[in-house]
Enzyme design. Structure first.
Site, PDB file in Angstrom:
ATOM      1  N   THR A 175      14.478 111.522 118.509  1.00 54.48           N
ATOM      2  CA  THR A 175      14.176 112.492 119.571  1.00 54.48           C
ATOM      3  C   THR A 175      13.085 111.897 120.439  1.00 54.48           C
ATOM      4  O   THR A 175      12.164 111.255 119.950  1.00 54.48           O
ATOM      5  CB  THR A 175      13.654 113.827 119.016  1.00 54.48           C
ATOM      6  OG1 THR A 175      12.466 113.560 118.280  1.00 54.48           O
ATOM      7  CG2 THR A 175      14.669 114.497 118.146  1.00 54.48           C
ATOM      8  N   GLU A 198      17.897 117.724 116.563  1.00 57.84           N
ATOM      9  CA  GLU A 198      17.778 118.101 115.149  1.00 57.84           C
ATOM     10  C   GLU A 198      18.941 118.974 114.691  1.00 57.84           C
ATOM     11  O   GLU A 198      19.077 119.262 113.499  1.00 57.84           O
ATOM     12  CB  GLU A 198      16.468 118.870 114.915  1.00 57.84           C
ATOM     13  CG  GLU A 198      15.208 118.030 114.974  1.00 57.84           C
ATOM     14  CD  GLU A 198      14.666 117.852 116.388  1.00 57.84           C
ATOM     15  OE1 GLU A 198      15.424 118.082 117.360  1.00 57.84           O
ATOM     16  OE2 GLU A 198      13.488 117.485 116.524  1.00 57.84           O
TER      17      GLU A 198
HETATM   18  P1  AMP Z   1      16.959 117.454 122.709  1.00 51.50           P
HETATM   19  O1  AMP Z   1      16.642 117.325 121.278  1.00 51.50           O
HETATM   20  O2  AMP Z   1      16.473 116.307 123.536  1.00 51.50           O
HETATM   21  O3  AMP Z   1      18.394 117.733 122.924  1.00 51.50           O
HETATM   22  O4  AMP Z   1      16.144 118.705 123.265  1.00 51.50           O
HETATM   23  C1  AMP Z   1      16.289 119.983 122.708  1.00 51.50           C
HETATM   24  C2  AMP Z   1      15.536 120.976 123.537  1.00 51.50           C
HETATM   25  O5  AMP Z   1      16.095 121.056 124.852  1.00 51.50           O
HETATM   26  C3  AMP Z   1      15.624 122.396 123.029  1.00 51.50           C
HETATM   27  O6  AMP Z   1      14.718 122.636 121.982  1.00 51.50           O
HETATM   28  C4  AMP Z   1      15.303 123.195 124.282  1.00 51.50           C
HETATM   29  O7  AMP Z   1      13.919 123.257 124.527  1.00 51.50           O
HETATM   30  C5  AMP Z   1      15.939 122.360 125.366  1.00 51.50           C
HETATM   31  N1  AMP Z   1      17.258 122.908 125.710  1.00 51.50           N
HETATM   32  C6  AMP Z   1      18.461 122.483 125.305  1.00 51.50           C
HETATM   33  N2  AMP Z   1      19.441 123.225 125.854  1.00 51.50           N
HETATM   34  C7  AMP Z   1      18.836 124.155 126.629  1.00 51.50           C
HETATM   35  C8  AMP Z   1      19.292 125.236 127.463  1.00 51.50           C
HETATM   36  N3  AMP Z   1      20.588 125.489 127.640  1.00 51.50           N
HETATM   37  N4  AMP Z   1      18.362 125.984 128.080  1.00 51.50           N
HETATM   38  C9  AMP Z   1      17.040 125.745 127.937  1.00 51.50           C
HETATM   39  N5  AMP Z   1      16.562 124.745 127.180  1.00 51.50           N
HETATM   40  C10 AMP Z   1      17.440 123.955 126.537  1.00 51.50           C
END
Ligand code: AMP
Length: 542
Positions: free
Chosen positions: A185, A330
């Site tokens: 991540t 995750e």
């Molecule tokens: P990642 O692990 O890089 O995919 O990031 C995950 C994070 O992206 C989540 O914990 C959210 O904070 C944000 N996220 C993912 N999808 C959305 C969504 N549809 N709306 C708002 N935040 C999102």
């Protein structure tokens, strides 16, 4: 008493075996780094994946060894996915948009044995190779003739490597809990953390993701994953698409609006998936050429909040249904997807469209709850908002070699770091990342809500809402706005646009304009950087 059913391990190789048997002529179309469009089939994928598996075994790669890929979405990357995991090794996908020092850190942290790279990343690997002591060789994913002179040590040409091996192989059977792939991540602070998926978690996630109320994928679809294969395994599409046998279309290195639009149209794509910034580029392009989507009928948007204005444009102007989804690295990544229930079907269009805006309903396989600061569960009433926590068979239990951080609660729930509401139908709405929420006078203001409203202004290309220090209220909202080309909208016009749309105390205190906003390696607004830039901004209300 145990049931009397066959005990077959859930292995990723079973997906490929099925695709080869029953979708052998199913197409895999890739825009290549070298330029031309490449065409293959699931039959070809299976044969070449076995050749690569034999080749990797010949190089001494065995169970549990990590093999890295740093590559765009394309057919060779897909072969690597199946070959590496298929022999019980771990496919470590690297995000090339990370800082070079972070890439060196994760290759060393993962103890990668080999790195498979697209030609694009030859200069990057040349610069880093001396710091990657454990890497025995670099496999360039091209034929030898396409590889320029390089000072990179221990270079192997991918096509030479696989062509010197047979395509005969029985995929080995092993424990379904065996690690299959690894993705770090890209947190904004501290070192990246590795999420180590298993065969079991991957297969169960794939089975779930093809369901009607999730991605609704079938053998009648043509799927173009814009979301990169180095970002949470392209949301699982490299597994779920072959599982059902849809046509698969890869954009390679070209993710700009014009290139994606061309592929969507020429390859008759019905389904796509990506982060909002990619769709911004696509929609701008299609509007500028007066185009329409002839075959595309739905697209998944996630990774960041999909602005309501974008969802409306896709649906009302182009007849494309947006499946707003939420998840995390995750979580493999799927947690929620926005689809309607039977009881919504008779609602007036406006009310129905409002239901479609949130991040969607919790899917089977994921348990979700919201809690207060003392970890007490809050009601599923769509009003209370709190820390969103999850658990389930495709959710990480700890980080690779970094163990359990405080987010992994002792009670078995993982704290996502998101703040959300949840209702009795399972609809979840993210109000913020807990670190991004704007704290004004002890109350919370949702930065996502402010950004969504601002993005609906016709002059706004992109917007970020951040909290800036205020002597009386602790923090107050500041809007940082990128105007669309040619627009001259003023601060006052933007603020007037909020009138009647938010409570008075949610009104941003100020607006500043900028040419560009910084993004993370996965396309999210880089809020830490934006906050740093405007830390000393003097609000007119201060
Ligand atoms: P990642 O692990 O890089 O995919 O990031 C995950 C994070 O992206 C989540 O914990 C959210 O904070 C944000 N996220 C993912 N999808 C959305 C969504 N549809 N709306 C708002 N935040 C999102």
């Amino acid at each position: 008493m145990h049931g009397l059913m066959m005990d077959q391990p859930l292995l990723i190789s079973s997906i490929l075996r099925h695709a080869e048997l029953y979708h052998s002529d199913g197409e895999i179309v890739s825009r290549t780094v070298e330029g031309p469009i490449h065409r293959d089939t699931y039959g070809g994928l299976a044969r070449r994946a076995r050749q690569l598996a034999n080749a990797l075994t010949g190089l001494g790669v065995g169970m549990g060894d990590r093999v890295a890929t740093i590559a765009w979405n394309g057919y060779r990357h897909l072969e690597a996915y199946y070959a590496i995991s298929g022999i019980g090794a771990v496919c470590h996908t690297i995000n090339p948009r990370l800082f070079p020092q972070q890439i060196a850190y994760i290759v060393n942290h993962a103890e990668d044995r080999y790195v498979l790279l697209d030609l694009t990343f030859l200069p990057l690997m040349e610069a880093l190779a001396d710091h990657l002591k454990g890497v025995r060789g670099f496999v360039v994913m091209a034929d030898r003739a396409s590889i320029p002179d390089t000072k990179l040590r221990d270079v192997i040409a991918y096509e030479d490597l696989i062509n010197s091996h047979s395509d005969r192989l029985e995929w080995p059977e092993f424990d379904e809990r065996t690690a299959s792939s690894l993705c770090y991540t890209s947190g904004t602070t501290g070192n990246p953390k590795g999420v180590l998926y298993s065969h079991r978690s991957t297969v169960i996630h794939s089975l779930s993701s093809v369901q009607p109320d999730v991605m609704n994928l079938s053998a009648r679809d043509a799927v173009l994953p814009v979301v990169p294969m180095f970002h949470v395994n392209a949301w699982g599409l490299p597994y779920s698409v072959p599982l059902v046998g849809s046509k698969l279309v890869f954009p390679g290195p070209k993710m700009d609006g014009a290139s994606v639009y061309e592929l969507l149209e020429t390859e008759k794509v019905t389904f796509s998936a990506g982060v909002p910034t990619v769709w911004l580029g696509l929609l701008n392009h299609v509007a500028s050429v007066g185009g329409r989507f002839t075959t595309l009928n739905r697209t998944v948007i996630g990774g960041s909040a999909a602005p309501p204005a974008m969802i409306d444009t896709f649906r009302d102007t182009y007849g494309v249904d947006v499946l707003h989804a939420w998840g995390m690295t995750e979580m493999s990544p799927l947690g929620t997807v926005n689809t309607l229930k039977q009881k919504h079907l008779d609602l007036p269009a406006e009310a129905r469209n409002r239901v479609r805006l949130s991040q969607g309903r919790v899917i089977y396989g994921v348990q979700a709850r919201i809690t207060d600061d003392d970890n007490r569960e809050l009601p599923r009433d769509g009003m209370a908002f709190g820390h969103l926590q999850v658990r389930g068979p495709w959710i990480a239990s700890e980080y690779f070699k970094d163990g359990k951080t405080p987010a992994f609660g002792e009670d078995g729930w993982f704290d996502t770091g998101d703040v959300a509401t949840l209702d009795a139908d399972g609809f979840m709405q993210i109000t913020d990342r807990s670190k991004d929420v704007i704290k004004s006078g002890g109350e919370w203001i949702s930065s996502i809500d402010l950004e969504n409203i601002c993005m609906a202004h016709p002059a706004v290309a992109e917007a970020a809402a951040i909290g800036v220090q205020h002597p009386k209220w602790d923090e107050r909202p500041l809007l940082v706005v990128v105007r669309k080309a040619g627009s001259t909208a003023t601060r006052e016009e933007i603020l007037a646009f909020f009138e009647g749309k938010v409570a008075k105390w949610w009104m941003p205190d100020d607006v500043v304009f900028t040419d560009e906003l910084p993004h993370t390696a996965t396309g999210k607004l880089l809020k830490t950087k934006i906050r740093e830039t405007y830390r000393d901004h003097r609000l007119p209300t201060a």
